[in-house]
Design an enzyme around this catalytic site. Structure first.
Site, short mmCIF file in Angstrom:
data_model
loop_
_atom_site.label_atom_id
_atom_site.label_comp_id
_atom_site.label_asym_id
_atom_site.label_seq_id
_atom_site.Cartn_x
_atom_site.Cartn_y
_atom_site.Cartn_z
N TYR A 57 -0.59 -18.76 6.45
CA TYR A 57 -0.01 -17.88 5.43
C TYR A 57 0.89 -18.68 4.48
O TYR A 57 2.01 -19.03 4.80
CB TYR A 57 0.78 -16.75 6.07
N TYR A 220 -4.00 -5.05 12.37
CA TYR A 220 -3.62 -5.57 11.06
C TYR A 220 -4.43 -4.88 9.97
O TYR A 220 -5.46 -4.27 10.22
CB TYR A 220 -3.74 -7.09 10.98
N ARG A 225 -4.59 -3.48 2.92
CA ARG A 225 -3.98 -4.38 1.95
C ARG A 225 -3.46 -3.64 0.71
O ARG A 225 -3.47 -4.15 -0.40
CB ARG A 225 -4.94 -5.51 1.58
N LYS A 231 -1.55 3.56 -4.76
CA LYS A 231 -1.00 3.09 -6.04
C LYS A 231 -2.01 2.34 -6.89
O LYS A 231 -1.86 2.26 -8.11
CB LYS A 231 0.24 2.24 -5.81
N ARG A 244 -7.32 -9.43 -3.37
CA ARG A 244 -7.70 -8.02 -3.25
C ARG A 244 -8.57 -7.54 -4.40
O ARG A 244 -9.20 -6.48 -4.31
CB ARG A 244 -6.43 -7.15 -3.14
N ALA A 295 5.93 -6.39 3.84
CA ALA A 295 6.95 -5.94 2.88
C ALA A 295 7.37 -7.12 2.03
O ALA A 295 7.78 -8.15 2.56
CB ALA A 295 8.16 -5.35 3.61
N GLN A 300 10.57 -1.90 0.49
CA GLN A 300 9.32 -1.68 1.21
C GLN A 300 9.53 -1.77 2.72
O GLN A 300 8.94 -1.00 3.49
CB GLN A 300 8.27 -2.70 0.77
#
Length: 333
Positions: A57, A220, A225, A231, A244, A295, A300
């Protein structure tokens, strides 16, 4: 917050666990350091005790940020979950199984799945340094590597447990057959797998097997995602380098939007967001031990924690499931 025992291990994890993929920046359109650290602090301050990350990551960036964020805090009250087995720096010398090219700084970097004993030890030492700790609570294989015998990988994890460098061992993205093979060598604490309202394939075999063998499931991508927040059907836009842009294309947008519209009144009636309703539903599914929620900032993180305050009746869960049947289930990618 609710805390749950992870499989047969002694670990007690927060039902909502902080997922640290996005704060790594790569593949997520970047990140802001101070916002990320503030998000981790807010999560810890509001009851989340578990943080899930991986060397991959942000090519170490996520672990570094976590290490900075927890510096000076009581380590015994924080569960650090990280992984191994994705190599991007060429240290595998061509060994392992080619996975994909990861975009970074305008170029593509080849990533390999490589889970040899020597690589596991090397990666863990690097993770410990980035995280600023001398042990990891849960070390997980990130993706299966067809070039390394499962027994070799699991023997390495057993060694690390005996050495006290990890408290428990888990896998990620393992199918039932691979879990059964691993069980010949080690007692797995968990399997981290993709699971959401739109992706329930694990209910067929992995969930029953895990329940029957006391193996925890870490879910997960429960919000797919961000797709299930709703939104991205409104004014939110993705940066050009955000993975994404392609990921969302596998879902039937019209059906997903109709589904979210159908459950919006339920969320509003509980003074909750769609994201909170989706997260809470996921934590209540059979076999699911903890749910990862990312977050990018403090707001968030606090919203994720509040998802556990929602109470859903059997009838309400049945309503959600009925609406889901109008969409479809898909095989995890």
């Amino acid at each position: 917050m609710e805390y749950r025992k992870l499989g047969n291990s002694e670990l007690q994890l927060s039902a909502i666990t902080y997922g640290a993929f996005a704060i790594g920046g790569n593949m997520w359109g970047g990140n802001e350091k101070q916002d990320s650290i503030a998000g981790i602090h807010a999560a810890l301050d509001h009851g989340i005790t578990s943080i899930d990350t991986a060397p991959f990551y942000g090519f170490g960036r996520s672990e570094e940020l976590i290490g900075e964020a927890i510096r000076g805090k009581d380590r015994s009250k924080i569960q650090l979950l990280t992984k191994f087995g994705l190599v991007w720096d060429g240290s595998n010398n061509g060994k392992g199984e080619y996975f994909f090219d990861a975009p970074a700084d305008g170029k593509n970097i080849p990533v390999y799945k490589y889970t040899s004993k020597a690589n596991i030890i090397k990666e863990l030492e690097e993770s410990l340094k980035r995280l600023g700790t001398d042990y990891v609570d849960l070390l997980q294989l990130h993706w299966p590597d067809a070039t390394t015998p499962i027994a070799e990988t699991m023997e390495a994890l057993n060694t690390l447990i005996r050495q006290g460098k990890i408290r428990a061992a888990g896998v990620s993205n393992y199918d039932q057959g691979q879990m059964q093979e691993a069980a010949k060598t080690i007692q797995l604490a968990s399997n981290q797998v993709s699971y959401s309202m739109l992706n329930r394939e694990i209910e067929k075999d992995i969930v029953p097997y895990s329940i029957g063998n006391n193996i925890g499931i870490i879910a997960y991508s429960p919000l797919e995602r961000g797709l299930l927040t709703g939104k991205y059907f409104k004014d939110a836009a993705l940066k050009a380098d955000d993975h994404r842009n392609g990921y969302f294309g596998q879902f039937p947008a019209d059906k997903v939007m109709a589904f979210l519209e159908s459950i919006t009144p339920l969320a509003e009636g509980k003074k909750a967001s769609l994201a909170q309703l989706v997260l809470r539903w996921t934590t209540l599914q059979p076999g699911i031990t903890v749910v990862l929620a990312g977050a990018r900032n403090a707001t968030q993180a606090v919203e994720n924690v509040a998802a556990m305050d929602l109470q859903l009746t059997t009838e309400e869960i049945g309503f959600i499931n009925g609406e889901l049947e109008k969409v479809y289930s898909r095989q995890a990618v």
